[in-house]
Design a protein around this motif. Structure first.
Motif, mmCIF file in Angstrom:
data_model
loop_
_atom_site.group_PDB
_atom_site.id
_atom_site.type_symbol
_atom_site.label_atom_id
_atom_site.label_comp_id
_atom_site.label_asym_id
_atom_site.label_seq_id
_atom_site.Cartn_x
_atom_site.Cartn_y
_atom_site.Cartn_z
ATOM 1 N N PRO A 224 0.713 -1.103 0.152
ATOM 2 C CA PRO A 224 0.030 0.162 -0.055
ATOM 3 C C PRO A 224 0.790 1.387 0.171
ATOM 4 O O PRO A 224 1.814 1.389 0.969
ATOM 5 N N VAL A 225 0.751 2.154 -0.981
ATOM 6 C CA VAL A 225 1.121 3.517 -1.175
ATOM 7 C C VAL A 225 0.656 4.578 -0.209
ATOM 8 O O VAL A 225 -0.678 4.519 -0.285
ATOM 9 N N THR A 226 1.472 5.272 0.558
ATOM 10 C CA THR A 226 0.852 6.159 1.368
ATOM 11 C C THR A 226 0.708 7.484 0.578
ATOM 12 O O THR A 226 -0.387 8.118 0.642
ATOM 13 N N ALA A 227 1.673 7.842 -0.473
ATOM 14 C CA ALA A 227 1.809 9.226 -1.203
ATOM 15 C C ALA A 227 2.233 9.033 -2.254
ATOM 16 O O ALA A 227 3.160 8.342 -2.606
ATOM 17 N N VAL A 228 1.770 9.813 -3.153
ATOM 18 C CA VAL A 228 2.468 10.267 -4.488
ATOM 19 C C VAL A 228 3.016 11.764 -4.287
ATOM 20 O O VAL A 228 2.321 12.574 -3.864
ATOM 21 N N GLN A 229 4.043 11.872 -5.159
ATOM 22 C CA GLN A 229 4.772 13.152 -5.310
ATOM 23 C C GLN A 229 4.893 13.456 -6.620
ATOM 24 O O GLN A 229 5.536 12.872 -7.363
ATOM 25 N N ASN A 230 4.298 14.475 -7.269
ATOM 26 C CA ASN A 230 4.239 14.867 -8.679
ATOM 27 C C ASN A 230 4.336 16.464 -8.601
ATOM 28 O O ASN A 230 3.625 16.862 -7.726
ATOM 29 N N GLU A 231 4.797 17.122 -9.714
ATOM 30 C CA GLU A 231 4.640 18.511 -9.894
ATOM 31 C C GLU A 231 2.978 18.612 -10.192
ATOM 32 O O GLU A 231 2.471 17.729 -11.085
ATOM 33 N N TYR A 232 2.529 19.660 -9.553
ATOM 34 C CA TYR A 232 1.161 20.163 -9.626
ATOM 35 C C TYR A 232 0.943 21.582 -9.093
ATOM 36 O O TYR A 232 1.466 21.973 -8.195
ATOM 37 N N SER A 233 0.311 22.244 -10.156
ATOM 38 C CA SER A 233 -0.070 23.648 -9.842
ATOM 39 C C SER A 233 -0.815 24.079 -10.720
ATOM 40 O O SER A 233 -1.281 23.614 -11.291
ATOM 41 N N MET A 234 -1.483 25.352 -10.637
ATOM 42 C CA MET A 234 -2.215 26.154 -11.382
ATOM 43 C C MET A 234 -1.329 26.178 -12.701
ATOM 44 O O MET A 234 -2.213 26.080 -13.983
ATOM 45 N N LEU A 235 -0.197 26.198 -12.577
ATOM 46 C CA LEU A 235 0.614 26.279 -13.960
ATOM 47 C C LEU A 235 1.015 24.934 -14.555
ATOM 48 O O LEU A 235 0.972 24.970 -15.949
ATOM 49 N N TRP A 236 0.848 23.811 -14.036
ATOM 50 C CA TRP A 236 0.788 22.521 -14.464
ATOM 51 C C TRP A 236 -0.293 21.638 -13.866
ATOM 52 O O TRP A 236 -0.123 21.310 -12.521
ATOM 53 N N ARG A 237 -1.231 21.259 -14.504
ATOM 54 C CA ARG A 237 -2.376 20.403 -14.029
ATOM 55 C C ARG A 237 -2.505 18.958 -14.296
ATOM 56 O O ARG A 237 -3.557 18.464 -14.379
ATOM 57 N N GLY A 238 -1.374 18.569 -15.241
ATOM 58 C CA GLY A 238 -1.402 17.304 -15.663
ATOM 59 C C GLY A 238 -2.030 16.093 -14.624
ATOM 60 O O GLY A 238 -2.794 15.195 -15.284
ATOM 61 N N PRO A 239 -1.655 16.157 -13.401
ATOM 62 C CA PRO A 239 -2.018 15.008 -12.530
ATOM 63 C C PRO A 239 -3.477 15.114 -12.516
ATOM 64 O O PRO A 239 -3.960 13.804 -12.145
ATOM 65 N N GLU A 240 -4.274 15.869 -12.817
ATOM 66 C CA GLU A 240 -5.666 15.762 -12.644
ATOM 67 C C GLU A 240 -6.115 14.685 -13.720
ATOM 68 O O GLU A 240 -7.222 14.332 -13.355
ATOM 69 N N GLN A 241 -5.560 14.477 -14.902
ATOM 70 C CA GLN A 241 -6.082 13.583 -15.809
ATOM 71 C C GLN A 241 -6.397 12.051 -15.662
ATOM 72 O O GLN A 241 -7.254 11.552 -15.432
ATOM 73 N N GLN A 242 -5.195 11.408 -14.932
ATOM 74 C CA GLN A 242 -5.303 10.161 -14.091
ATOM 75 C C GLN A 242 -4.761 9.817 -12.950
ATOM 76 O O GLN A 242 -5.214 9.024 -12.170
ATOM 77 N N ILE A 243 -3.720 10.551 -12.525
ATOM 78 C CA ILE A 243 -3.112 10.372 -11.108
ATOM 79 C C ILE A 243 -3.926 10.619 -10.158
ATOM 80 O O ILE A 243 -4.085 9.858 -8.957
ATOM 81 N N LEU A 244 -4.487 11.895 -10.055
ATOM 82 C CA LEU A 244 -5.569 12.357 -8.975
ATOM 83 C C LEU A 244 -6.640 11.207 -8.654
ATOM 84 O O LEU A 244 -6.992 10.983 -7.490
ATOM 85 N N PRO A 245 -7.286 10.969 -9.810
ATOM 86 C CA PRO A 245 -8.276 10.110 -9.752
ATOM 87 C C PRO A 245 -8.112 8.656 -9.000
ATOM 88 O O PRO A 245 -8.878 8.152 -8.321
ATOM 89 N N ILE A 246 -6.928 8.099 -9.354
ATOM 90 C CA ILE A 246 -6.300 7.140 -9.037
ATOM 91 C C ILE A 246 -5.966 7.093 -7.428
ATOM 92 O O ILE A 246 -6.468 6.152 -6.457
ATOM 93 N N CYS A 247 -5.425 8.348 -7.110
ATOM 94 C CA CYS A 247 -5.179 8.470 -5.354
ATOM 95 C C CYS A 247 -6.431 8.657 -4.744
ATOM 96 O O CYS A 247 -6.452 7.854 -3.538
#
Length: 389
Positions: A224-247
């Protein structure tokens, strides 16, 4: 960017017209007085009404941390000259005095010198804080040199963690990330190595950084994974596409690095900004030429909201991240103690549901141009681990 008075320059006015055309918030009542760019330049962090301390706690999986952490990488000069060591230690301890319990480092930062700094600074308060570090790059533990490429072989992970414990003056790593996916080592083997270290009490939780979505699912199934660390900000919203829903689906916390877009959303990257010789930001195409000029529309939007909420652009940007999900914990980094205190003030900024929807809509209509990282570094992101044979 020059502002000769309370009026708005033609170029600034043109950018605001762009925002309006893009469906941004109604800026007219928000942009009275000084232009938003001038606001960012003329409002020092120390004068912000939101500089007291970080408010609240959040959970990354079953790990509780302060709602804002401290990214320590920049303290050794990754984005500019490093400060005096005594001042770096003072900044880390002041962050703790103001409620920060979550401190992020990695073996590759230096290599090793950042962990040594963090370990020295936190040693007197070790049991009051959560330390996160990372393995995964190929670093020679004896010569202290980065050899290039990745190394997540199980025997190397153990060697890396044993060395981390010494540098960090501790008997356990609270949160251990795989820094980047090793394209030669199945994630199940990585998880197995971390599981063994957890059984010995040397690692308490584990996470991944900049992995692909399939690797994240496989990793979580293995351990079990506790946390994911990725770049994310208003300037880069890439994690919203797949990673945040999986989290959200799997109950994994999310830790955004570069939550201020490497300073852009705090007003520190503008046309004419002078960067140091080792600063990587000029290599990112989003900060080059016409791309930077175009992307300033996003900073204008953030600045308008800063005036509206009696905050600073940095605080609005961090508060926006925290408002997306209750399990998101940004880790802004800075060498400036007043900027650190300013960042912590973001935890007191609140958006109503209507305000958040308005800001989200406006931000989503501004197309950010250019890539977020240099080509080489970008190629490390989203890599999928090979299947286990």
């Amino acid at each position: 960017m020059k502002n000769d008075g309370p009026g708005i320059s033609k170029r600034q006015f043109a950018r605001r017209e762009f925002l309006a055309a893009a469906g941004g918030v109604a800026l007219a009542p928000l942009l009275c007085g000084l232009a938003s760019t001038a606001f960012a330049q003329s409002t020092p962090a120390a004068s912000s009404p939101r500089t007291a301390r970080v408010e609240g706690r959040r959970r990354l999986g079953d790990l509780e941390v302060s709602s804002i952490g401290l990214g320590c990488m920049v303290l050794i000069g990754e984005y500019g000259p490093a400060g005096e060591k005594s001042e770096q230690i003072r900044l880390i301890r002041d962050a703790h005095d103001r409620g920060v319990t979550f401190f992020d480092t990695a073996e590759i930062y230096g290599p090793f010198t950042n962990e040594e700094l963090v370990g020295q600074a936190l040693r007197p308060i070790r049991n009051d804080v959560v330390i996160a570090s990372k393995f995964g790059f190929n670093v020679d533990l004896k010569t202290r040199k980065a050899l290039g490429g990745f190394n997540s072989r199980p025997e190397h992970i153990r060697q890396s963690v044993e060395a981390m414990l010494v540098r960090l003056n501790t008997d356990r790593i609270d949160l251990l990330y795989q820094h980047r996916v090793d394209p030669e080592v199945p994630i199940e083997d990585v998880a197995g190595a971390v599981r063994d270290l957890m059984a010995e009490g040397k690692v308490l939780h584990w996470g991944l950084s900049e992995m692909g979505p399939n690797t994240l699912r496989r990793a979580h199934a293995a351990l079990p994974v506790t946390a994911v660390q990725n770049e994310y900000s208003m300037l880069w919203r890439g994690p919203e596409q797949q990673i945040l829903p999986i989290c959200e689906e799997l109950g994994i916390g999310f830790v955004p690095y570069s939550p201020l877009g490497t300073g852009f959303l705090a007003g520190r990257v503008k046309p004419g900004t002078a960067f140091g010789p080792n600063d990587p930001r000029p290599q990112a195409s989003r900060f080059q030429g016409g791309n930077l000029e175009h992307n300033l529309a996003l900073f204008d939007l953030v600045s308008a909201w800063a005036e509206r909420k009696s905050a600073t652009p940095a605080q609005i940007s961090l508060a926006w991240l925290m408002a997306q999900k209750p399990w998101i914990v940004p880790i802004p980094g800075t060498t400036n103690i007043e900027h650190m205190r300013e960042n912590l003030g973001a935890s007191s900024v609140r958006f109503t549901p209507q305000e958040l929807a308005e800001l989200n809509t406006a931000a989503s209509k501004i197309e950010v141009r250019g890539q977020r990282l240099q080509e080489t570094v970008l190629s490390w992101s989203g890599v999928e681990a090979p299947p286990k044979k």
